[in-house]
Design an enzyme around this catalytic site. Structure first.
Site: not given
Length: 631
Positions: A353-355
């Protein structure tokens, strides 16, 4: 083909719920490789005993697939997580010996920003699968913290970083141009050598995983987060540069990560602040991002980052009646992570995932729902947490309540361990992963690496226009120079300090008198031979938009309306975003240098003075599609 399972009765989150409510078809299971049953002590009576728990897991099967995935010719030839029998046995054995809580912890990559003993202790207490190391300025402190992190981890710890270059280059390593600078140089031989140097230095610093390359398309010129982090606006140039980078970096023992799935740069908003939208039609997406991500998969990229970006065209192609759910961010959208990325494109690596602290996710879904939804809907790694203990508990709660399936937990932790095994982390001692400090210093920023960076920096500098024939600069004609500067900033606290001193000191040494713009004593043709605008804003998160802020530059809103370029020869130099002419269309001379690294400024002086030619090949349209800007 396995018989279809009954449709789940639990309510699923985000896009995934719509797969079943709207008749997407029965879910099937197919093994990637058999998973031995867990020993009795590691089975999960504590979870199964919870009220409301419903499990559809078949413990001898790992991966579920739709019928479209049952044909072997659908997969690309490349399996980036392919393992030997011995390494696969390590993955299986390690996974099966983990408690549920330990499996959950393996999915988390937490961030490190301070290189202190207190931070190392704090991170080690969560036993995460990985730590993401942001750049700092003290090599010895970074080395000690990395060493301690490796020694404190019972399971192999993967260390990641945003190794993007530009002003994010750590001061103790070779400072390298950002991706747009590399693309403007447009020399694949130099690009390959740079990627090899990055791989060698990053490995020496203890990194195993780089969240690069950025494969976004720089189309929305007001987008502040793609910009100089990208290879430009041409999909073929992006493919050429990024696929070469992936193959080279991974040959040096680092996992690459293509980002940001399903493609950024179409919306001019920033997913750090709100959920952004890839608004392309399916046909146009296939011609652009579809080509790009397929090429990254063919290049063997080991990981792909799923972003807080919606792709409504695909969601509505599957389910025409979708409303709000069509705009679910990919991070929590099974349609994008499973159906499109895995089933259609055939990706077999790990999805991170992105942040998860970013506004594109937090504004879409509450935290209790989002944490298990990230993994349930196709991400294998959960990136960052402000409250690791609370988020791990949220993941466990989601598992107990059926919002995260056992199957997805097993699938995700298996991929995380497989990535570590593919990188050989389970066979390496901390001493093998991080050399002694003196050895490390010798491997960083050597003459050959600096020379490669210098060549790319110099050859990337682009003369956008000079319709007034201002260049080259000459100390007799342009002795008195007034400088109007905005050095810019970066979201990352450990980014390199910003200064235009290398350029200005070089001009002074060649006979130019330099003074800083004074809003109380405006320049005139009598006391100024050249007005020099220096702007240094590279793409960075959370800045919303990048533009020439004349109110700031000229010292007030009234002075912002005063434009000097028809009275005084004016030169605009961008050390970042390449689109500043949009705000100053009548400035007649403009140079794009892409970053303010000292080596870039040194090379720029040679070209401003006519000692070397401008050879940069702009990876974007600096005129923003507007004829007005060309003159």
């Amino acid at each position: 083909m396995k018989a279809p399972l009954p449709k789940p009765t639990i309510e699923l989150s985000a896009c995934r719920a719509n797969d079943f409510r709207m008749g997407a078809g029965s879910l099937h299971l197919a093994p990637l490789y058999p998973v031995p049953a867990a020993p009795p002590s590691r089975q999960a009576p504590d979870i199964r005993a919870k009220p409301g728990y419903r499990s559809t897991l078949q413990p001898t099967l790992l991966y579920r697939k739709f019928p479209s995935m049952m044909t072997s010719d659908h997969f690309p030839a490349v399996d980036p997580l392919s393992l030997s029998a011995q390494d696969r046995a390590w993955v299986d054995r390690t996974r099966d010996n983990l408690s549920t809580e330990q499996k959950i912890a393996q999915l988390f990559v937490l961030s490190s920003r301070h290189d202190t003993e207190e931070e190392v202790d704090w991170l080690a207490g969560f036993a995460p699968g990985g730590v993401h190391r942001f750049p700092t300025h003290d090599l010895e402190a970074a080395w000690r913290a990395t060493q301690a992190q490796l020694e404190r981890s019972e399971l192999p710890l993967i260390l990641s970083g945003d190794i993007e270059g530009g002003m994010l280059s750590p001061p103790f390593a070779t400072q390298i141009p950002n991706q747009m600078g590399v693309a403007a140089c447009n020399d694949l031989g130099l690009s390959e050598q740079l990627a090899r140097n990055v791989g060698k230095e990053s490995r020496a610093l203890g990194y195993n995983w780089s969240f690069t390359p950025v494969v976004d398309i720089n189309r929305a010129f007001r987008n502040a987060v793609v910009g100089t982090r990208s290879y430009g606006s041409d999909p073929q140039r992006i493919i050429n540069q990024a696929s070469l980078y992936i193959r080279t970096l991974q040959s040096e023992g680092l996992a690459a990560c293509a980002k940001h799935w399903p493609g950024d740069g179409i919306d001019d908003r920033d997913q750090h602040l709100s959920t952004s939208v890839n608004s392309l039609s399916m046909d146009e997406w296939e011609r652009t991002f579809g080509r790009i991500f397929r090429s990254m998969i063919d290049a063997g990229v080991m990981t792909i980052m799923s972003a807080h970006i919606a792709f409504p065209a695909f969601a509505r192609a599957r389910f025409p009646g979708l409303g709000r759910e069509a705009f679910a961010p990919a991070t929590v959208c099974r349609l994008l992570n499973q159906d499109l990325l895995r089933d259609e494109l055939g990706f077999r690596g790990l999805v991170v995932s992105d942040a998860t602290v970013m506004g594109g996710l937090t504004s879409w879904m509450d935290r209790d729902t989002a944490v298990p939804a990230v993994i349930e809907n196709g991400c294998d790694v959960f990136l960052f947490s402000r409250e690791p203990s609370e988020d791990m508990n949220r993941m466990l709660k989601g598992l107990r309540e059926g919002r995260l399936s056992e199957q997805r937990l097993e699938e995700a932790v298996t991929r995380m361990l497989s990535l570590k095994a593919a990188l050989g982390l389970h066979r390496a001692t901390p001493e093998e992963r991080l050399p002694p400090l003196d050895t490390l210093k010798a491997r960083l920023n050597n003459d050959d690496h600096r020379e490669t960076a210098r060549q790319i920096a110099g050859r990337s500098i682009t003369l956008v226009k000079d319709s007034q024939a201002l260049l080259p600069l000459d100390a007799k004609r342009h002795r008195q120079i007034v400088v109007i500067a905005d050095e810019g900033w970066n979201f990352v606290s450990g980014a390199a300090p910003r200064s235009f001193d290398p350029l200005l000191d070089a001009l002074k040494s060649r006979g130019h008198d330099i003074r800083v713009f004074d809003p109380e004593a405006l320049p005139t043709p009598e006391d100024c031979d050249l007005l020099l605008y220096l702007v240094g804003q590279e793409a960075t998160p959370s800045i919303s938009h990048i533009y020439l802020d004349f109110t700031k530059l000229h010292g007030g809103s009234r002075h912002a309306m005063i434009q000097f370029n028809r009275e005084i020869p004016t030169l605009l130099i961008s050390f970042g975003q390449p689109y500043y002419l949009y705000d100053a269309p009548n400035m007649s001379t403009c140079v794009n240098a892409y970053s303010a690294l000292p080596v870039v400024q040194e090379e720029l002086v040679q070209r401003l003075l006519g000692k070397l030619p401008f050879t940069g090949d702009s990876p974007v349209d600096p005129f923003c599609g507007m004829e007005q800007l060309q003159w």
